[in-house]
Design a protein around this motif. Sequence first.
Motif, PDB file in Angstrom:
ATOM      1  N   ARG A   1       0.834  -1.200   0.000  1.00 18.73           N
ATOM      2  CA  ARG A   1       0.000   0.000   0.000  1.00 18.73           C
ATOM      3  C   ARG A   1       0.872   1.255   0.000  1.00 18.73           C
ATOM      4  NH1 ARG A   1      -5.045   1.015  -1.207  1.00 18.73           N
ATOM      5  NH2 ARG A   1      -5.576  -0.885  -0.143  1.00 18.73           N
ATOM      6  N   LEU A   2       1.932   1.236   0.800  1.00 21.87           N
ATOM      7  CA  LEU A   2       2.811   2.404   0.874  1.00 21.87           C
ATOM      8  C   LEU A   2       3.626   2.587  -0.406  1.00 21.87           C
ATOM      9  CD1 LEU A   2       3.927   2.105   4.573  1.00 21.87           C
ATOM     10  CD2 LEU A   2       2.593   3.964   3.570  1.00 21.87           C
ATOM     11  N   GLN A   3       3.920   1.502  -1.103  1.00 23.73           N
ATOM     12  CA  GLN A   3       4.605   1.632  -2.387  1.00 23.73           C
ATOM     13  C   GLN A   3       3.703   2.324  -3.403  1.00 23.73           C
ATOM     14  OE1 GLN A   3       5.620  -2.476  -3.115  1.00 23.73           O
ATOM     15  NE2 GLN A   3       7.720  -2.192  -2.381  1.00 23.73           N
ATOM     16  N   GLN A   4       2.413   2.030  -3.320  1.00 29.06           N
ATOM     17  CA  GLN A   4       1.456   2.642  -4.239  1.00 29.06           C
ATOM     18  C   GLN A   4       1.168   4.093  -3.861  1.00 29.06           C
ATOM     19  OE1 GLN A   4      -1.829  -0.015  -3.780  1.00 29.06           O
ATOM     20  NE2 GLN A   4      -0.992  -1.561  -5.161  1.00 29.06           N
ATOM     21  N   LYS A   5       0.995   4.315  -2.562  1.00 32.84           N
ATOM     22  CA  LYS A   5       0.651   5.658  -2.070  1.00 32.84           C
ATOM     23  C   LYS A   5       1.410   5.916  -0.771  1.00 32.84           C
ATOM     24  CE  LYS A   5      -3.881   5.685  -4.177  1.00 32.84           C
ATOM     25  NZ  LYS A   5      -5.313   5.859  -4.006  1.00 32.84           N
ATOM     26  N   PRO A   6       2.608   6.473  -0.865  1.00 36.86           N
ATOM     27  CA  PRO A   6       3.456   6.681   0.318  1.00 36.86           C
ATOM     28  C   PRO A   6       2.847   7.580   1.396  1.00 36.86           C
ATOM     29  CG  PRO A   6       4.715   6.983  -1.698  1.00 36.86           C
ATOM     30  CD  PRO A   6       3.271   6.856  -2.096  1.00 36.86           C
ATOM     31  N   GLN A   7       1.850   8.366   1.072  1.00 36.12           N
ATOM     32  CA  GLN A   7       1.260   9.282   2.049  1.00 36.12           C
ATOM     33  C   GLN A   7       0.203   8.620   2.933  1.00 36.12           C
ATOM     34  OE1 GLN A   7       0.761   9.324  -1.204  1.00 36.12           O
ATOM     35  NE2 GLN A   7      -1.397   9.593  -1.644  1.00 36.12           N
ATOM     36  N   LYS A   8      -0.066   7.343   2.749  1.00 33.32           N
ATOM     37  CA  LYS A   8      -1.099   6.645   3.524  1.00 33.32           C
ATOM     38  C   LYS A   8      -0.655   6.463   4.974  1.00 33.32           C
ATOM     39  CE  LYS A   8      -4.400   5.595   0.612  1.00 33.32           C
ATOM     40  NZ  LYS A   8      -5.765   5.967   0.817  1.00 33.32           N
ATOM     41  N   LYS A   9      -1.222   7.256   5.863  1.00 32.51           N
ATOM     42  CA  LYS A   9      -0.851   7.209   7.282  1.00 32.51           C
ATOM     43  C   LYS A   9      -1.339   5.930   7.949  1.00 32.51           C
ATOM     44  CE  LYS A   9       1.323  11.050   7.549  1.00 32.51           C
ATOM     45  NZ  LYS A   9       2.759  11.024   7.669  1.00 32.51           N
ATOM     46  N   LYS A  10      -2.527   5.454   7.568  1.00 29.13           N
ATOM     47  CA  LYS A  10      -3.045   4.229   8.181  1.00 29.13           C
ATOM     48  C   LYS A  10      -2.156   3.037   7.838  1.00 29.13           C
ATOM     49  CE  LYS A  10      -7.905   5.450   8.578  1.00 29.13           C
ATOM     50  NZ  LYS A  10      -9.277   5.103   8.212  1.00 29.13           N
ATOM     51  N   ALA A  11      -1.688   2.985   6.608  1.00 28.95           N
ATOM     52  CA  ALA A  11      -0.796   1.890   6.207  1.00 28.95           C
ATOM     53  C   ALA A  11       0.506   1.959   6.991  1.00 28.95           C
ATOM     54  CB  ALA A  11      -0.522   1.954   4.706  1.00 28.95           C
ATOM     55  N   GLU A  12       0.974   3.157   7.223  1.00 35.09           N
ATOM     56  CA  GLU A  12       2.202   3.325   8.008  1.00 35.09           C
ATOM     57  C   GLU A  12       1.997   2.836   9.441  1.00 35.09           C
ATOM     58  OE1 GLU A  12       5.127   6.874   9.586  1.00 35.09           O
ATOM     59  OE2 GLU A  12       3.832   7.276   7.875  1.00 35.09           O
ATOM     60  N   LEU A  13       0.853   3.156  10.017  1.00 34.21           N
ATOM     61  CA  LEU A  13       0.560   2.713  11.378  1.00 34.21           C
ATOM     62  C   LEU A  13       0.435   1.191  11.451  1.00 34.21           C
ATOM     63  CD1 LEU A  13      -2.029   5.435  12.451  1.00 34.21           C
ATOM     64  CD2 LEU A  13       0.355   5.232  13.177  1.00 34.21           C
ATOM     65  N   VAL A  14      -0.242   0.606  10.471  1.00 38.92           N
ATOM     66  CA  VAL A  14      -0.373  -0.854  10.426  1.00 38.92           C
ATOM     67  C   VAL A  14       1.002  -1.486  10.270  1.00 38.92           C
ATOM     68  CG1 VAL A  14      -1.230  -2.795   9.059  1.00 38.92           C
ATOM     69  CG2 VAL A  14      -2.749  -0.913   9.623  1.00 38.92           C
ATOM     70  N   LEU A  15       1.824  -0.919   9.407  1.00 36.65           N
ATOM     71  CA  LEU A  15       3.171  -1.452   9.201  1.00 36.65           C
ATOM     72  C   LEU A  15       3.979  -1.425  10.488  1.00 36.65           C
ATOM     73  CD1 LEU A  15       5.442  -2.546   7.445  1.00 36.65           C
ATOM     74  CD2 LEU A  15       5.951  -0.189   6.771  1.00 36.65           C
ATOM     75  N   ARG A  16       3.946  -0.311  11.179  1.00 37.26           N
ATOM     76  CA  ARG A  16       4.706  -0.203  12.434  1.00 37.26           C
ATOM     77  C   ARG A  16       4.260  -1.257  13.452  1.00 37.26           C
ATOM     78  NH1 ARG A  16       7.240   5.100  13.420  1.00 37.26           N
ATOM     79  NH2 ARG A  16       6.881   6.378  11.585  1.00 37.26           N
ATOM     80  N   GLU A  17       2.956  -1.381  13.625  1.00 40.17           N
ATOM     81  CA  GLU A  17       2.442  -2.319  14.621  1.00 40.17           C
ATOM     82  C   GLU A  17       2.651  -3.771  14.189  1.00 40.17           C
ATOM     83  OE1 GLU A  17      -1.627  -3.350  17.089  1.00 40.17           O
ATOM     84  OE2 GLU A  17      -1.548  -1.518  15.890  1.00 40.17           O
ATOM     85  N   ALA A  18       2.338  -4.070  12.943  1.00 35.96           N
ATOM     86  CA  ALA A  18       2.460  -5.444  12.452  1.00 35.96           C
ATOM     87  C   ALA A  18       3.919  -5.894  12.439  1.00 35.96           C
ATOM     88  CB  ALA A  18       1.858  -5.561  11.055  1.00 35.96           C
TER      89      ALA A  18
END
Length: 92
Positions: A43-60
Amino acid sequence: MNYHEKKYILIALSCLLLAAFSSGKKRLEQGDYDTAVYKAVKRLQQKPQKKKAELVLREAYTHAVNEHMEVIAYLDNTTNPFKYDKMVHEYE
């Protein structure tokens, strides 16, 4: 545009946002941390500005690393002659 139309549009947009991102977050909630990391990265590769994806990535990612380290620690304490092969697999 009246109040009800604005409300309907806001609800529809919220549902679309949740549906578009639910797979990574859902995997996180289900405890499938490796897949959640993979989906969040995609998701972040497609849209780097996605904050929710960043949060999921950090937690996961944190959960995934901890989970793999627990398996490695468990394997290290066993007498299984193939434990090192399995431990290497956990590091991959």
